[in-house]
Enzyme design. Structure first.
Site, PDB file in Angstrom:
ATOM      1  N   LEU A  80     -13.795 -11.526  79.513  1.00 48.84           N
ATOM      2  CA  LEU A  80     -12.928 -12.522  80.159  1.00 48.84           C
ATOM      3  C   LEU A  80     -11.500 -12.342  79.653  1.00 48.84           C
ATOM      4  CD1 LEU A  80     -15.296 -15.589  79.653  1.00 48.84           C
ATOM      5  CD2 LEU A  80     -14.817 -14.495  81.845  1.00 48.84           C
ATOM      6  N   HIS A  81     -10.555 -12.184  80.584  1.00 52.21           N
ATOM      7  CA  HIS A  81      -9.168 -12.026  80.124  1.00 52.21           C
ATOM      8  C   HIS A  81      -8.142 -12.588  81.093  1.00 52.21           C
ATOM      9  CE1 HIS A  81      -9.413  -8.700  82.963  1.00 52.21           C
ATOM     10  NE2 HIS A  81      -8.097  -8.680  82.978  1.00 52.21           N
ATOM     11  N   ARG A  82      -8.576 -13.085  82.262  1.00 55.82           N
ATOM     12  CA  ARG A  82      -7.585 -13.575  83.239  1.00 55.82           C
ATOM     13  C   ARG A  82      -6.874 -14.805  82.679  1.00 55.82           C
ATOM     14  NH1 ARG A  82      -6.947  -9.613  86.738  1.00 55.82           N
ATOM     15  NH2 ARG A  82      -8.975  -8.713  87.111  1.00 55.82           N
ATOM     16  N   ARG A 102      -5.331 -10.406  75.081  1.00 55.22           N
ATOM     17  CA  ARG A 102      -4.811 -11.690  75.584  1.00 55.22           C
ATOM     18  C   ARG A 102      -5.749 -12.828  75.163  1.00 55.22           C
ATOM     19  NH1 ARG A 102      -1.937 -14.147  79.772  1.00 55.22           N
ATOM     20  NH2 ARG A 102      -1.195 -12.236  80.708  1.00 55.22           N
TER      21      ARG A 102
END
Ligand code: UD1
Length: 369
Positions: free
Chosen positions: A215-217, A250
């Protein structure tokens, strides 16, 4: 006389590297086999959008990509800063190299920035992975896709839905070519190496008995409450089966900033970003995948592994039509975990032209241009 064309190949961020690699392998073969007729000269430009060893160099090694000829070293920044830095640094490269084509891939800031520069200089742009649309302009990638496709001279699409999107936007049909999914070229060429990954041993994983999470959005990880909830749900999941979660920089930054920690929980492997072969092993052998990555939606479709995409939309609807991918949300996540853990194995062929030969189709089109 032999015809010679020059390509400037642009890569900037992690998901670009597996799309550029097959082009380079194909150009090398083309130059050996078609040297009588035409030669393709290329220059590989790395914008430096991703720069950490684990986000960049590791993929060059894993995928046997030569060292970039030019690294613009732009680094991180706000969207405007990063895009502007790439543009300013790429313009002199275009002026000096005088390419026949600038070839861009995917939908990251580097893709759009280099397209803008080349189009304004009258240099032709070929966009690989053109035409994908989430119809969600809150995603920075959607803006990058729309701008890149509006300006590109050759739109190389991965799936028929992309052709339809482009036609609806008024792009002339002669600019659009359905070539298939170039990432699958990389997957097919690397599958044997991936099967030798040592990661399962290191993490004590058994095939079909773990969940693979990425998950990185910004929409998932930048908001404190949302990220806290997601991590709590992942923690619960790890009580049912082992979980492997390589954490993008991120996401790491946000977990640290919000002081959210799940480290040290049994069965929950929160690890550093991993290389290509390790990720491919996890994808092929996971019980299911939870992600917000575009690439993993496609790779899981190829492997017929159930994928839950934590987003309200996807620019890759073919993965949903194939029955491997399902959109999910915080509200439906636990129910969806239950469904995928109890579903029967999927059995469908890969979509058309997801066959490992997309690089050849692209190089053939460019060499005839
Ligand atoms: C970018 C792409 C996204 C893609 C993702 C894959 C855009 C708009 N976004 O998102 O489409 O899915 O890459 O990884 O182009 N950072 C590091 N080391 C690095 C790179 C980044 O620590 O090597 C950190 C920095 O704090 C940076 C943050 O990650 O500010 C975000 O990087 P950035 O390139 O802006 O976007 P991504 O979230 O990686």
């Amino acid at each position: 006389m032999k015809k010679q064309i020059k390509l400037l190949l642009v890569a900037g961020a992690r998901p670009n590297f597996m799309k550029i690699a097959p082009l380079i392998w194909t150009i090398r073969t083309h130059n050996k086999e078609s040297a009588e007729k035409s030669l393709i000269d290329y220059c590989l430009v790395h914008t430096g959008q991703h720069y950490d060893e684990k986000m960049s160099a590791v993929f060059f090694n894993d995928l046997n990509i030569p060292k970039p000829d030019i690294n613009l070293e732009v680094g991180s920044g706000s969207h405007a800063q990063q895009t502007a830095r790439i543009m300013a640094a790429f313009e002199p490269v275009c002026l000096k190299e005088k390419p026949d084509w600038v070839v861009v891939v995917g939908d990251v800031n580097s893709t759009m920035a280099c397209t803008l520069v080349a189009s304004k200089m009258g240099v032709k742009v070929a966009h690989i992975e053109a035409g994908l649309r989430s119809f969600d302009r809150t995603m920075p990638e959607e803006i990058n896709r729309i701008v890149t496709d509006a300006l590109a001279d050759l739109l190389l699409t991965p799936s028929p839905d992309a052709d339809e999107n482009l036609k609806k936007e008024g792009i002339p049909a002669e600019k659009i070519r359905f070539v298939g999914n170039i990432m699958i070229d990389t997957l097919v060429s690397n599958i044997e190496k991936a099967r030798k990954s040592t990661l399962p041993k290191q993490l004590n994983l058994n095939p079909n008995d773990f969940a693979y999470i990425t998950l990185h959005r910004p929409s998932n990880v930048d908001d404190k409450d949302k990220l806290t909830n997601i991590m709590a749900i992942i923690d619960d999941l790890a009580h049912q089966l082992p979980v492997v979660f390589p954490v993008h920089p991120r996401t790491r930054k946000m977990l640290d900033q919000y002081r959210i920690s799940n480290n040290g929980k049994p069965n929950l492997n929160i690890i550093e970003p991993i290389g290509y072969h390790d990720s491919l092993w996890l994808t092929e052998h996971a019980c299911f995948i939870l992600t917000d990555s575009g690439g993993l939606q496609e790779e899981s479709t190829y492997f017929q592994i159930p994928c839950l995409t934590l987003r309200p939309n996807t620019e890759r609807p073919i993965t949903i039509q194939q029955g491997t991918n399902k959109l999910t949300s915080l509200e439906t996540l636990e129910k969806d975990f239950h469904s995928v853990l109890n579903c029967s194995p999927l059995k469908k062929n890969a979509p058309a032209f997801w066959d490992g030969k997309t690089g050849c189709r692209i190089i053939e089109i460019l060499s005839e241009s």
